[in-house]
Each structure stands twice: as C-alpha cells, then as structure tokens.
Design an enzyme around this catalytic site. Structure first.
Site, PDB file in Angstrom:
ATOM      1  N   CYS A  50       0.799  -1.229   0.000  1.00 52.39           N
ATOM      2  CA  CYS A  50       0.000   0.000   0.000  1.00 52.39           C
ATOM      3  C   CYS A  50       0.834   1.284   0.000  1.00 52.39           C
ATOM      4  CB  CYS A  50      -0.922   0.027   1.225  1.00 52.39           C
ATOM      5  SG  CYS A  50      -1.681  -1.566   1.606  1.00 52.39           S
ATOM      6  N   CYS A  93       1.529   3.776  -3.110  1.00 59.62           N
ATOM      7  CA  CYS A  93       0.494   4.691  -3.603  1.00 59.62           C
ATOM      8  C   CYS A  93      -0.053   5.611  -2.511  1.00 59.62           C
ATOM      9  CB  CYS A  93      -0.658   3.900  -4.217  1.00 59.62           C
ATOM     10  SG  CYS A  93      -0.192   3.143  -5.783  1.00 59.62           S
ATOM     11  N   HIS A  94      -0.163   5.085  -1.281  1.00 56.39           N
ATOM     12  CA  HIS A  94      -0.826   5.872  -0.228  1.00 56.39           C
ATOM     13  C   HIS A  94       0.157   6.610   0.674  1.00 56.39           C
ATOM     14  CE1 HIS A  94      -4.776   4.187  -1.219  1.00 56.39           C
ATOM     15  NE2 HIS A  94      -4.140   3.035  -1.393  1.00 56.39           N
ATOM     16  N   MET A 117      -6.996   0.323  -8.143  1.00 54.13           N
ATOM     17  CA  MET A 117      -6.620  -0.483  -6.988  1.00 54.13           C
ATOM     18  C   MET A 117      -7.182  -1.891  -7.144  1.00 54.13           C
ATOM     19  SD  MET A 117      -7.068   0.086  -2.940  1.00 54.13           S
ATOM     20  CE  MET A 117      -7.604  -1.253  -1.881  1.00 54.13           C
ATOM     21  N   HIS A 157       5.181  11.916 -10.515  1.00 57.68           N
ATOM     22  CA  HIS A 157       5.467  10.474 -10.499  1.00 57.68           C
ATOM     23  C   HIS A 157       6.513  10.108 -11.554  1.00 57.68           C
ATOM     24  CE1 HIS A 157       4.666   6.438  -9.173  1.00 57.68           C
ATOM     25  NE2 HIS A 157       4.506   6.056 -10.415  1.00 57.68           N
ATOM     26  N   HIS A 187       0.310   8.001 -17.056  1.00 54.33           N
ATOM     27  CA  HIS A 187       1.428   7.161 -16.584  1.00 54.33           C
ATOM     28  C   HIS A 187       2.288   6.817 -17.794  1.00 54.33           C
ATOM     29  CE1 HIS A 187       3.651   3.991 -14.538  1.00 54.33           C
ATOM     30  NE2 HIS A 187       3.099   4.362 -13.390  1.00 54.33           N
TER      31      HIS A 187
HETATM   32 FE1  DHE Z   1       7.032   1.746 -10.781  1.00 50.48          FE
HETATM   33  C1  DHE Z   1       9.225   3.407 -12.865  1.00 50.48           C
HETATM   34  C2  DHE Z   1       7.183   4.297  -8.579  1.00 50.48           C
HETATM   35  C3  DHE Z   1       4.337   0.440  -9.136  1.00 50.48           C
HETATM   36  C4  DHE Z   1       7.294  -1.056 -12.647  1.00 50.48           C
HETATM   37  N1  DHE Z   1       8.018   3.529 -10.734  1.00 50.48           N
HETATM   38  C5  DHE Z   1       8.836   4.037 -11.715  1.00 50.48           C
HETATM   39  C6  DHE Z   1       9.252   5.361 -11.325  1.00 50.48           C
HETATM   40  C7  DHE Z   1       8.690   5.608 -10.108  1.00 50.48           C
HETATM   41  C8  DHE Z   1       7.910   4.450  -9.741  1.00 50.48           C
HETATM   42  C9  DHE Z   1       8.838   6.856  -9.271  1.00 50.48           C
HETATM   43  C10 DHE Z   1      10.138   6.293 -12.144  1.00 50.48           C
HETATM   44  C11 DHE Z   1      11.575   5.955 -11.969  1.00 50.48           C
HETATM   45  C12 DHE Z   1      12.460   6.850 -12.847  1.00 50.48           C
HETATM   46  O1  DHE Z   1      12.250   6.915 -14.049  1.00 50.48           O
HETATM   47  O2  DHE Z   1      13.364   7.489 -12.311  1.00 50.48           O
HETATM   48  N2  DHE Z   1       5.922   2.294  -9.149  1.00 50.48           N
HETATM   49  C13 DHE Z   1       6.182   3.357  -8.377  1.00 50.48           C
HETATM   50  C14 DHE Z   1       5.243   3.408  -7.282  1.00 50.48           C
HETATM   51  O3  DHE Z   1       5.266   4.224  -6.325  1.00 50.48           O
HETATM   52  C15 DHE Z   1       4.195   2.421  -7.558  1.00 50.48           C
HETATM   53  C16 DHE Z   1       2.980   3.164  -8.097  1.00 50.48           C
HETATM   54  C17 DHE Z   1       3.682   1.640  -6.359  1.00 50.48           C
HETATM   55  C18 DHE Z   1       4.746   0.889  -5.576  1.00 50.48           C
HETATM   56  O4  DHE Z   1       4.449   0.488  -4.450  1.00 50.48           O
HETATM   57  O5  DHE Z   1       5.839   0.693  -6.050  1.00 50.48           O
HETATM   58  C19 DHE Z   1       4.852   1.613  -8.671  1.00 50.48           C
HETATM   59  N3  DHE Z   1       5.984  -0.010 -10.888  1.00 50.48           N
HETATM   60  C20 DHE Z   1       4.925  -0.343 -10.128  1.00 50.48           C
HETATM   61  C21 DHE Z   1       4.442  -1.655 -10.453  1.00 50.48           C
HETATM   62  O6  DHE Z   1       3.468  -2.251  -9.910  1.00 50.48           O
HETATM   63  C22 DHE Z   1       5.294  -2.175 -11.535  1.00 50.48           C
HETATM   64  C23 DHE Z   1       4.471  -2.407 -12.804  1.00 50.48           C
HETATM   65  C24 DHE Z   1       5.979  -3.485 -11.137  1.00 50.48           C
HETATM   66  C25 DHE Z   1       6.796  -3.372  -9.883  1.00 50.48           C
HETATM   67  O7  DHE Z   1       8.002  -3.462 -10.002  1.00 50.48           O
HETATM   68  O8  DHE Z   1       6.261  -3.182  -8.809  1.00 50.48           O
HETATM   69  C26 DHE Z   1       6.274  -1.034 -11.728  1.00 50.48           C
HETATM   70  N4  DHE Z   1       8.077   1.262 -12.463  1.00 50.48           N
HETATM   71  C27 DHE Z   1       8.077   0.033 -13.036  1.00 50.48           C
HETATM   72  C28 DHE Z   1       8.989   0.045 -14.166  1.00 50.48           C
HETATM   73  C29 DHE Z   1       9.537   1.332 -14.250  1.00 50.48           C
HETATM   74  C30 DHE Z   1       8.948   2.081 -13.152  1.00 50.48           C
HETATM   75  C31 DHE Z   1       9.257  -1.135 -15.096  1.00 50.48           C
HETATM   76  C32 DHE Z   1      10.578   1.866 -15.238  1.00 50.48           C
HETATM   77  C33 DHE Z   1       9.958   2.241 -16.550  1.00 50.48           C
HETATM   78  C34 DHE Z   1      10.989   2.614 -17.599  1.00 50.48           C
HETATM   79  O9  DHE Z   1      10.805   2.198 -18.763  1.00 50.48           O
HETATM   80  O10 DHE Z   1      11.956   3.333 -17.288  1.00 50.48           O
END
Ligand code: DHE
Length: 569
Positions: A85, A88-89, A126, A364, A406
């Site tokens: 959680c 996001c929260h 969610m 984000h 996103h």
């Molecule tokens: Fe991510 C990028 C945060 C959920 C896979 N994710 C990012 C970035 C942030 C972020 C701030 C940008 C980084 C950068 O470019 O400097 N992500 C978060 C969260 O806070 C969130 C919403 C919830 C959490 O608890 O993490 C979250 N993210 C996810 C997922 O559920 C994903 C699909 C699978 C996982 O790993 O949890 C996921 N996030 C990714 C990926 C990138 C990413 C693959 C990089 C994308 C790219 O092409 O550069």
C-alpha cells in the site's frame, strides 16, 4: 448498503474532485478512490524495512466499536502495508497516487467498509486484494483496522548507517579490463524478476540467459551507467546493487542501502562524469543519497522535506522519477508530495539541490523530450503532465491529459502534422493523449493535446517507441478486466490511429516494453508467478520468440543496455 456498488462511486468521487486546471494553491487532491498497482503476492524474502517506531499507546486505540491490534498483529499489518500500500498511499499514509488513509478519514468509514474496499478494489486501478486472491480476508481485516490507527513514523537513515551497509565485493582494480569476448554485451537486457528478488541478464542477440543476479526484495528498476558497463538495480527496500556486465558471467560488484524505501536511481551522464556518480532517490526517509558510481561508496546525503508548492506543511516528500541532464552536470528529480522539480548540481561538493521549480503536486514518472531540454513528468493524481524547462529552470506549463497519466519514461516522435510530440496513456481512462513538444518547429501546437486516441481499456502503465519505429506500443496491465490486462495496442505514427490490438498472453498481465539495441525487436513481459517474455518483430508485429523458463518469476521491467545508457525512448 451494497458495498460492491461503492467502489465505482468512490472512483467517480475521485474524478469529480480532481481540479480541472493547474491549481498549485488548491492543496492536495481529495480523491477517495484508492489506486494501487501491485497485483502480485508478496515475495518470500523478508524486506529490510524501517524498524517499527510506533507509540505503544496506539495499540490500545479502540476503533470501529472496539477493534484493536495486538503488537504481533500491528507488526504484520505494518509489513503488509509496506509491501502493498505504501507506494500509492504514502509511508505516513498522507496519500499521493492513492488517497490519504489517516485516522481522521478512515475511522469515520469504519472497519467493515474499509475491509470491503480493500477486498474488492476500485475501478481507478486499486486491485481487489481478496477478490484476486492476493490477500486473505483475515489480512484485509487486519489492514482495515491498522489504517485506523496512527501511522508509525519510521526512523531516519543517516549517512553513517548507509556507510555501514556498504559492501564492496569486487574492488575496481580486480575487475575485467575488457568486455566479454564474443558477446554483444551492449545488447544485453536486464529483466526484473520482481517477486523472486532477482535480475536476469539475457543476451538480446541469442535470447540466452547469461546470469541470474540476487538483488533482493522487489527490485523496481535498472538504470545503466553512461558507458553501459554497469547496471544499477534499486529495490523497494532501498538497496542498490552494482552489476558488472563485463564480468563473466555478469556479477555483483557492490551493494549499499541508502533508503528504507526507494524506486529510482540515475547515473551521472555529463561528459567527464561517465560512470562516476549515482544518485538514489528515497521514498523514505525524505532524502537523496549520492554514491561513487564505480564502488557505491556513499558520498553525501541531502534532505528533500519542504512544504508543498501550495505552502501546506508536509511530513513526507518522496523522490519519484530522476533523469540525468546531457546539457549540464545535473540530475533532475520529481518531488512527489511537494510538487517541486529539483535540480541537483553534481559538480558541487555535497551535491546540493540548486534549484526547486514549483510544478504540480504528486509528481510520479517522466522523461526527456526529444531535445533533452524539457523534463515531462506526470502528476498522475492531478491528471496532468508538467513540462519543465531545465535550461531556464522554470515551469513551462502543465497539460491536462486525462485520469492518471502514466508514461513511464514517455515517448518522442515526429508527428506528420504537429511536429515533435510526446505522449502518455492513462491508468484511469482508455485514452492515448499526444501533445505537442516542439516549441521551435511547431509553436502553435506546443504543450497542448493534439490527438486524443481511444483505447480498448484504461489501466495502462507504459508506452514505448524507438526513433526508427513506425509504432508506439501501449500496455494496460492494471485494467480491471483480466483479458484487457493482457492486451497490447500499437499506435501508428503515420496515421495517428491505433493500428492493431491483440492479446499477448492467456495468463498474467502484460506489462512494459523495451527495444533491442537495433530498434528492430520489442520485448514484453507476461507478469505472472510463472511468467514469460514475448519478443515481437517491430516492423511486422509478428511474434519472434516466447521465452518460458522456471526462473522467469514475475518479470516486469526490462532494460536494454544501449538504450538505457543512451536514453533512447
Ligand atoms: Fe514503478 C518506474 C514508482 C508500481 C514497474 N516507478 C517508476 C518510477 C517511479 C515508480 C517513481 C520512475 C523511476 C524513474 O524513471 O526514475 N511504481 C512506483 C510506485 O510508487 C508504484 C505506483 C507503487 C509501488 O508500491 O511501487 C509503482 N511499478 C509499479 C508496479 O506495480 C510495476 C508495474 C511493477 C513493480 O516493479 O512493482 C512497476 N516502475 C516500473 C517500471 C519502471 C517504473 C518497469 C521503469 C519504466 C521505464 O521504462 O523506465
């Protein structure tokens, strides 16, 4: 009251309360619809999260007619909250992508209502944690009670603790001096195996598995050093892992833990600084940490806590996306809760933040425009993209694109009508929004939505293209309907329309794209306990290869060495 009917209503409340225009003074968005993106079960690996600092008094707090938590229940709930959680929260539950879950908001709703929302989810993204089998009813009940108690404040992480976590496994002098013979290592792919706590290194020419690296709890992304020789992995627990791709096989050279919770790292890219420095942005504590790029030795820490751009005091500010400038020796980072974009000068001792640009709250993910001058970052809880001119260090504007933009790193191409454009899909609306990003070549179209293209469903997380590709690839892994979550759509740059959509899998969720170095093939993940990587020919869209293996556990992000090192997107 029929609780099953409440989630959509809550989602509507969210849309209705989102401001229609850029409104930094309006304070935080008051949406009620929870948005969470984590559809997979917790790994077996226990995260090294911040030790509990809750006041004992909270344990006895009676909520919802007498419910309370024992110390053991509280600790379990705290772990579940961190895993599922907090992203996001918020760590302190003040809300960001998802709504605030502080006692003033949760107690009036009561345990049974909260348990139902946790169980059935919402149509804003969610997951229904119990409905999808990812939580037990008992865990949902535990969480429902936990979020009515005061959030525990995790401790700080000072530089001396970070230093104590640093492990240099292979000193620079002991590393190979030449790349591995017979390998096109710049076409390696690093694949995140999220719930296995591993990164797989695959050869992008032969699709062969080159190495499996133990990176630890829920590794989130990889970034490349500027020469591409090193991958930096960052995990949700804040651990950074330096992977040497010239070792045979590729291996960990160093690790360090700069934060208790993190999502992003970025390397120094300015000429003269290649492979020299790395910055880690923390979700908790509110700080960034700079390391030596070759050893991960901690160099400095800087706090980022400040009031919001609206002046509202904050107790949590998370570092979200980070990009490295190619024009000057700086990093640019989105500061989520406060709404500032920070510029860090890594020439200066201590790596200070030298500019803070008020942009939009709840920043984000984002990336560069095609020139590398403008940082385009989603304020997804505000339904906007913020455009920051990093050369003049000012906010250009914000663009309303739709519910929950996103873009990942985004996508840039030359549109036949509107000049250079950038685009995003959305979590909350079935729409691909294309906006002008060519203030010199096509000023009339710059920074406004020029094409709104309907998609079969909402629930998108990533878009991707390559300078040589005729397409933009769009996923929808958090679509409510499982079959929609397995679809890929391809947008044609030439016609400005969706060319084709198809199902890439009969299981899991299809997520995130990456090109090979030549820009001729696209890799896609089937995110499931037993996952797959599907490789497509970028011109014909024909399937080239489906990689199935027992080690392919929950594959998510994929990072091609050359493309990541050179910011190709
Ligand atoms: Fe991510 C990028 C945060 C959920 C896979 N994710 C990012 C970035 C942030 C972020 C701030 C940008 C980084 C950068 O470019 O400097 N992500 C978060 C969260 O806070 C969130 C919403 C919830 C959490 O608890 O993490 C979250 N993210 C996810 C997922 O559920 C994903 C699909 C699978 C996982 O790993 O949890 C996921 N996030 C990714 C990926 C990138 C990413 C693959 C990089 C994308 C790219 O092409 O550069």
């Amino acid at each position: 009251m029929n609780l099953l009917r409440l989630a959509p209503l809550l989602a509507l409340a969210a849309c209705a309360s989102a401001p229609a225009t850029s409104s930094p003074d309006a304070g935080r968005t008051d949406d009620l619809a929870p948005l969470d993106l984590d559809p997979n079960p917790a790994p077996d690996v226990a995260p090294d999260v911040a030790p509990d600092a809750r006041p004992d008094a909270t344990l006895d707090a009676a909520v919802d007619g007498g419910a309370s938590l024992t110390p053991e229940e509280f600790e379990r709930a705290r772990q579940i909250y961190f895993n599922r959680c907090a992203g996001c929260h918020g760590t302190l539950r003040a809300g960001a992508t998802g709504p605030a879950l502080t006692p003033d908001r949760t107690i009036p709703r009561g345990t049974s209502f909260l348990r139902s929302i946790i169980s059935i989810g919402s149509d804003r993204g969610m997951p229904g944690w119990v409905r999808t089998g990812l939580m037990t009813r008992e865990e949902a009940d535990l969480l429902a009670r936990y979020i009515q108690l005061a959030p525990p404040a995790p401790p700080p992480r000072p530089l001396e603790d970070i230093r104590a976590s640093w492990q240099l496994r292979v000193p620079v002098a002991d590393r190979p001096t030449a790349p591995p013979a017979g390998r096109a290592w710049e076409n390696y792919f690093g694949v995140i195996l999220r719930d296995a706590g591993r990164v797989a290194i695959l050869d992008g020419d032969s699709f062969e598995l080159v190495a499996l690296i133990e990176t630890g709890f829920a590794v989130h992304i990889l970034r490349s050093s500027t020469t591409g020789r090193y991958f930096y992995a960052v995990g949700r627990d804040g651990r950074v892992t330096l992977i040497d791709l010239w070792a045979s096989p590729p291996a960990i050279a160093a690790t360090v833990q700069g934060c208790f919770d993190a999502r992003s790292v970025e390397a120094s890219r300015y000429p003269g600084y290649e492979d020299r420095l790395l910055v880690e942005g923390c979700y908790w504590p509110p700080q960034y940490v700079v390391f030596d790029g070759l050893t991960l030795e901690p160099r400095a820490l800087q706090p980022v806590l400040s009031p919001a751009i609206s002046g509202e005091p904050l107790s949590e500010v998370r570092v979200a996306s980070i990009v490295a400038s190619h024009e000057e020796p700086t990093w640019v980072m989105g500061l989520k809760e406060s709404g500032y974009v920070g510029i860090i000068d890594y020439r200066q001792p201590g790596f200070p933040m030298v500019a803070r640009i008020a942009a939009e709250r709840f920043l984000h993910d984002g990336g560069w425009d095609h020139t590398g001058r403008y940082f385009m970052v989603a304020a997804n809880a505000r339904n906007r993209m913020a455009i920051v001119d990093t050369r003049e260090r000012r906010l250009v504007t914000t663009i309303e694109t739709g519910a929950g933009p996103h873009p990942g790193r985004g996508v840039n191409w030359l549109d036949p009508t509107y000049g250079w454009v950038n685009a995003t899909a959305h979590m909350g609306v079935a729409r691909f929004a294309v906006y002008g990003a060519d203030p010199e070549g096509s000023p009339a179209n710059a920074w406004r939505v020029v094409r709104n293209v309907a998609l079969p469903s909402a629930g998108s997380l990533f878009v991707k293209s390559h300078p040589t590709s005729p397409w933009v690839w769009i996923d929808a892994p958090v679509a409510g309907d499982p079959s929609a979550a397995r679809q890929i759509c391809v947008y044609a740059k030439a016609t400005g329309a969706i060319h084709r959509c198809w199902s890439a899998s009969d299981h899991g969720q299809v997520v995130h794209f990456e090109y090979n170095r030549a820009g001729t093939q696209v890799w896609v993940s089937v995110w499931d306990r037993v996952g797959e990587i599907v490789v497509y020919d970028d011109r014909t869209l024909a399937e080239v290869r489906r990689i199935r293996a027992d080690w392919l556990v929950t594959p998510t992000g994929k990072f091609n060495v050359y493309n990541t090192a050179h910011d190709v997107y």
